[in-house]
Design an enzyme around this catalytic site. Structure first.
Site, PDB file in Angstrom:
ATOM      1  N   ASP A 242       0.827  -1.216   0.000  1.00  0.00           N
ATOM      2  CA  ASP A 242       0.000   0.000   0.000  1.00  0.00           C
ATOM      3  C   ASP A 242       0.858   1.261   0.000  1.00  0.00           C
ATOM      4  O   ASP A 242       2.060   1.218   0.239  1.00  0.00           O
ATOM      5  CB  ASP A 242      -0.908   0.006   1.238  1.00  0.00           C
ATOM      6  CG  ASP A 242      -2.170  -0.817   1.003  1.00  0.00           C
ATOM      7  OD1 ASP A 242      -2.384  -1.259  -0.134  1.00  0.00           O
ATOM      8  OD2 ASP A 242      -2.926  -1.012   1.970  1.00  0.00           O
TER       9      ASP A 242
ATOM     10  N   LYS B  19      -3.606   2.721  -2.621  1.00  0.00           N
ATOM     11  CA  LYS B  19      -4.837   3.385  -2.203  1.00  0.00           C
ATOM     12  C   LYS B  19      -4.545   4.803  -1.725  1.00  0.00           C
ATOM     13  O   LYS B  19      -3.622   5.036  -0.972  1.00  0.00           O
ATOM     14  CB  LYS B  19      -5.480   2.612  -1.063  1.00  0.00           C
ATOM     15  CG  LYS B  19      -6.032   1.312  -1.516  1.00  0.00           C
ATOM     16  CD  LYS B  19      -6.731   0.642  -0.366  1.00  0.00           C
ATOM     17  CE  LYS B  19      -7.216  -0.718  -0.771  1.00  0.00           C
ATOM     18  NZ  LYS B  19      -7.813  -1.431   0.344  1.00  0.00           N
TER      19      LYS B  19
ATOM     20  N   MET C  51      -8.236   9.140   9.521  1.00  0.00           N
ATOM     21  CA  MET C  51      -8.896   9.617   8.298  1.00  0.00           C
ATOM     22  C   MET C  51      -9.830  10.794   8.584  1.00  0.00           C
ATOM     23  O   MET C  51     -10.912  10.895   7.994  1.00  0.00           O
ATOM     24  CB  MET C  51      -9.691   8.464   7.641  1.00  0.00           C
ATOM     25  CG  MET C  51      -8.803   7.318   7.206  1.00  0.00           C
ATOM     26  SD  MET C  51      -9.722   5.890   6.611  1.00  0.00           S
ATOM     27  CE  MET C  51     -10.198   5.102   8.136  1.00  0.00           C
TER      28      MET C  51
HETATM   29  C1  LIG Z   1      -6.838   3.715   5.925  1.00  0.00           C
HETATM   30  S1  LIG Z   1      -6.255   4.217   7.486  1.00  0.00           S
HETATM   31  C2  LIG Z   1      -5.026   2.971   7.769  1.00  0.00           C
HETATM   32  C3  LIG Z   1      -4.659   2.829   9.221  1.00  0.00           C
HETATM   33  C4  LIG Z   1      -3.600   1.787   9.458  1.00  0.00           C
HETATM   34  N1  LIG Z   1      -4.109   0.463   9.209  1.00  0.00           N
HETATM   35  C5  LIG Z   1      -3.026   1.855  10.868  1.00  0.00           C
HETATM   36  O1  LIG Z   1      -3.248   0.914  11.662  1.00  0.00           O
HETATM   37  O2  LIG Z   1      -2.336   2.822  11.178  1.00  0.00           O
HETATM   38  C6  LIG Z   1      -5.269   5.617   7.017  1.00  0.00           C
HETATM   39  C7  LIG Z   1      -5.229   6.659   8.125  1.00  0.00           C
HETATM   40  O3  LIG Z   1      -4.307   6.258   9.135  1.00  0.00           O
HETATM   41  C8  LIG Z   1      -3.676   7.390   9.684  1.00  0.00           C
HETATM   42  N2  LIG Z   1      -2.236   7.276   9.468  1.00  0.00           N
HETATM   43  C9  LIG Z   1      -1.590   6.327   8.772  1.00  0.00           C
HETATM   44  N3  LIG Z   1      -0.255   6.527   8.830  1.00  0.00           N
HETATM   45  C10 LIG Z   1      -0.074   7.630   9.584  1.00  0.00           C
HETATM   46  C11 LIG Z   1       1.069   8.340  10.040  1.00  0.00           C
HETATM   47  N4  LIG Z   1       2.299   7.949   9.721  1.00  0.00           N
HETATM   48  N5  LIG Z   1       0.880   9.433  10.832  1.00  0.00           N
HETATM   49  C12 LIG Z   1      -0.357   9.827  11.175  1.00  0.00           C
HETATM   50  N6  LIG Z   1      -1.472   9.200  10.782  1.00  0.00           N
HETATM   51  C13 LIG Z   1      -1.330   8.116  10.009  1.00  0.00           C
HETATM   52  C14 LIG Z   1      -4.269   8.613   8.994  1.00  0.00           C
HETATM   53  O4  LIG Z   1      -5.349   9.081   9.770  1.00  0.00           O
HETATM   54  C15 LIG Z   1      -4.733   8.021   7.676  1.00  0.00           C
HETATM   55  O5  LIG Z   1      -5.769   8.799   7.103  1.00  0.00           O
END
Ligand SMILES: C[S@@+](CC[C@H](N)C(=O)[O-])C[C@H]1O[C@@H](n2cnc3c(N)ncnc32)[C@H](O)[C@@H]1O
Length: 258
Positions: A34, A56, A170
């Site tokens: 991803d 995505k 998100m």
């Molecule tokens: C589709 S969700 C995936 C979450 C992922 N499975 C997790 O456990 O972190 C994507 C969201 O995760 C958060 N996110 C992912 N990576 C991030 C990061 N490095 N710093 C802050 N927020 C993050 C954001 O809110 C983003 O919109």
């Protein structure tokens, strides 16, 4: 024996993948990955491994979920070892459950390799403990774009009543709505809130404020970012460490402190 590993790559810092996740990458014939994973993890793959970007983005899916499910099954049925590499944890807003369901339906063997979710890691790297004996005995991981939030009139009310800390995934685009819902359902307008963008990476930026001023303060924050709401956010004043190190190591690193 052919197997699919559904692996959490962690939140971004290369070192925050599990040993088990790293081993899965190293032994796989095919890796479907991803956007939010640290791309350097792919250097660990076998030279001949096939790397497939699933790409995505909010509002834009390079491959649809059914296509990804189909590819996982296709390669596994060809006898290949497959890693499905996902940001954070695969079962926290990662659609890993749907992928496991697709494999289970076809009796394809799989393993789930949990990852460190951004809901825990981004606050930690911003100096915000999501629980604390004095300030928070509960934490909820919720989505800013949840269908639940739209459909259930008292969703936000129950969240506000029952949870001390909220980690909202998100949610950047919905920040004004989220703040309005929280205030409208009983949160004090001066409740602390922070946004952590690109948490655990060199580009990490944190903006902290209150429910009534964060929209203006965080107007330059973009996805991916974690929204953290609760009294624990105040601890950042004493506990921020990562941005401090980054600043000392490279004074060009931007730091925004609310
Ligand atoms: C589709 S969700 C995936 C979450 C992922 N499975 C997790 O456990 O972190 C994507 C969201 O995760 C958060 N996110 C992912 N990576 C991030 C990061 N490095 N710093 C802050 N927020 C993050 C954001 O809110 C983003 O919109």
């Amino acid at each position: 024996m052919t197997k699919v590993y559904i692996v959490g790559a962690g939140p971004g810092d290369l070192d925050l993948i599990t040993v088990k996740g790293l081993k899965a990458i190293q032994q796989s014939d095919v890796i479907l990955y991803d956007r939010l994973i640290n791309q350097e993890l792919l250097d660990e793959a076998k030279e001949e491994a096939e790397l497939i970007y699933c790409g995505k983005r909010p509002d834009h899916h390079a491959l649809t979920q059914p296509t990804i499910n189909g590819l996982l099954c296709k390669y596994a049925l060809q006898g290949k070892t497959v890693t499905r590499l996902k940001g954070g944890d695969p079962f926290i807003f990662g659609r890993g459950g749907e992928e496991a369901e697709a494999l289970a339906k076809r009796n394809i063997q799989y393993e789930i390799v949990p990852g460190i979710s951004s809901g825990v890691a981004a606050p930690a790297y911003a100096g915000i403990p999501v629980t604390h004996r004095d300030f928070s005995s509960s934490v909820a991981f919720i989505s800013g774009v949840s269908k639940l939030g739209e459909d259930q009139a008292d969703y936000w009310k129950s969240v506000v009543r029952s949870m001390d800390t909220l980690c909202i995934y998100m949610g950047v685009k919905k920040l004004p709505d989220i703040c309005a819902q929280l205030i409208g359902n009983g949160c004090a307008p001066d409740k602390p809130i922070a946004l952590v963008q690109w948490g655990t990476t060199e580009q990490q930026q944190t903006v902290a404020g209150t429910l009534e001023n964060i929209v203006e303060k965080a107007k330059d924050i973009e996805n991916p970012a974690m929204i953290v709401v609760g009294e624990v956010v105040k601890l950042r004043d004493q506990l921020q460490w990562f941005e401090q190190i980054a600043l000392e190591e490279d004074p060009r690193v931007k730091q925004v402190v609310g």
